[in-house]
Write a protein that holds these residues in place. Structure first.
Motif, short mmCIF file in Angstrom:
data_model
loop_
_atom_site.label_atom_id
_atom_site.label_comp_id
_atom_site.label_asym_id
_atom_site.label_seq_id
_atom_site.Cartn_x
_atom_site.Cartn_y
_atom_site.Cartn_z
N GLN A 284 0.84 -1.21 0.00
CA GLN A 284 0.00 0.00 0.00
C GLN A 284 0.87 1.25 0.00
N PRO A 285 0.67 2.20 -0.92
CA PRO A 285 -0.26 2.11 -2.04
C PRO A 285 0.21 1.08 -3.06
N PHE A 286 -0.71 0.45 -3.75
CA PHE A 286 -0.41 -0.68 -4.61
C PHE A 286 0.58 -0.30 -5.71
N LEU A 287 0.44 0.89 -6.28
CA LEU A 287 1.31 1.33 -7.36
C LEU A 287 2.35 2.34 -6.88
N GLY A 288 2.60 2.40 -5.57
CA GLY A 288 3.60 3.32 -5.05
C GLY A 288 3.23 4.76 -5.34
N ASN A 289 4.15 5.49 -5.92
CA ASN A 289 3.91 6.89 -6.27
C ASN A 289 3.46 7.07 -7.71
N GLY A 290 3.24 5.97 -8.42
CA GLY A 290 2.91 6.06 -9.84
C GLY A 290 1.46 5.79 -10.13
N ASP A 291 1.16 5.55 -11.41
CA ASP A 291 -0.19 5.22 -11.85
C ASP A 291 -0.08 4.13 -12.91
N TRP A 292 -1.24 3.75 -13.46
CA TRP A 292 -1.24 2.65 -14.43
C TRP A 292 -0.53 3.02 -15.72
N ILE A 293 -0.59 4.30 -16.12
CA ILE A 293 0.13 4.73 -17.32
C ILE A 293 1.64 4.68 -17.08
N GLY A 294 2.05 5.13 -15.90
CA GLY A 294 3.47 5.10 -15.57
C GLY A 294 4.03 3.69 -15.50
N LEU A 295 3.13 2.71 -15.32
CA LEU A 295 3.56 1.31 -15.26
C LEU A 295 4.20 0.87 -16.58
N LEU A 296 3.81 1.51 -17.68
CA LEU A 296 4.39 1.17 -18.98
C LEU A 296 5.89 1.43 -19.00
N GLY A 297 6.31 2.55 -18.38
CA GLY A 297 7.74 2.84 -18.30
C GLY A 297 8.48 1.80 -17.48
#
Length: 226
Positions: free
Chosen positions: A172-185
């Protein structure tokens, strides 16, 4: 890809994002591996992508494909050498054995990292020069060693989780400081951990029953890594 990529991406993607990254990258790699397995079974000869491109599109395309593969392998080898030596020197500096490793300086990196990285490259070039037998033996040792190291980390993490279930809070938070779009990087950085299965297709002339064993090796490698 496994060791450095996680360190680079953990803060931005979070623990949950990293697990999603590996799962999605494994799926993408599997589609590529299926293509390589099919082609390697149909054209079980040394050369890999060079031969595939030559038969499908002619010598001009295969010339480009062959040099692209050399370029990619050279860039990856240089990256691995730099990371290896920066890790070793940073560890030695943390133990107080040498002066601290600094950024900047010669071409944006501590000159010692570049010099020792070049030395590491020359060592492996010499091993390859000695012959395929020496290269294969050392490659097997490195591969098994890395796999055992990764498995050991996985076992230690799993045991620690059962000993201290509160560590689930790290998701938690599941994606840390990012978002689903940033996951592509993040996926782009860590995908290098899955590369290598395509090289198996180059061993068609040195493999027993290549039409059967090379596709199995390609698919197994992707599934085991994932």
């Amino acid at each position: 890809g496994v060791f450095v990529g996680i360190g680079m991406c953990s803060h931005s993607s979070g623990a949950g994002g990293l697990m999603v990254t590996f799962a999605l990258n494994g799926l993408i790699a599997l589609f590529s591996a299926l293509s390589f397995a099919e082609l390697a079974s149909a054209i079980p000869r040394a050369g890999g992508t060079y031969n595939f491109a030559r038969i499908a599109f002619g010598r001009s395309a295969s010339f480009v494909a062959g040099w692209m593969e050399w370029l990619a392998a050279s860039a990856a080898g240089g990256f691995y050498a730099l990371v290896l030596m920066e890790t070793i020197l940073t560890f030695c500096a943390s133990m107080g054995w040498i002066a601290p490793v600094t950024d900047g300086g010669w071409l944006g990196m501590d000159w010692r990292v570049r010099v020792f990285a070049l030395g590491a490259v020359l060592v492996f070039v010499y091993i390859n020069y000695r012959g395929s037998s020496e290269t294969g033996k050392l490659g097997a040792i490195f591969t098994v060693g890395q796999m055992l190291f990764v498995v050991a980390i996985g076992i230690a993490g799993t045991v620690q989780f059962f000993l201290d279930p509160s560590r689930i809070d790290n998701f938690q938070p599941f994606l840390g400081n990012g978002d689903w779009i940033g996951l592509l990087g993040t996926m782009g950085v860590i995908y290098v951990a899955f590369e290598g299965f395509e090289v198996i297709a180059q061993a068609g002339d040195e493999t027993i029953d290549p039409r059967r064993n090379i596709p199995k090796a390609i698919l197994y490698s992707v599934l085991i890594v994932t």
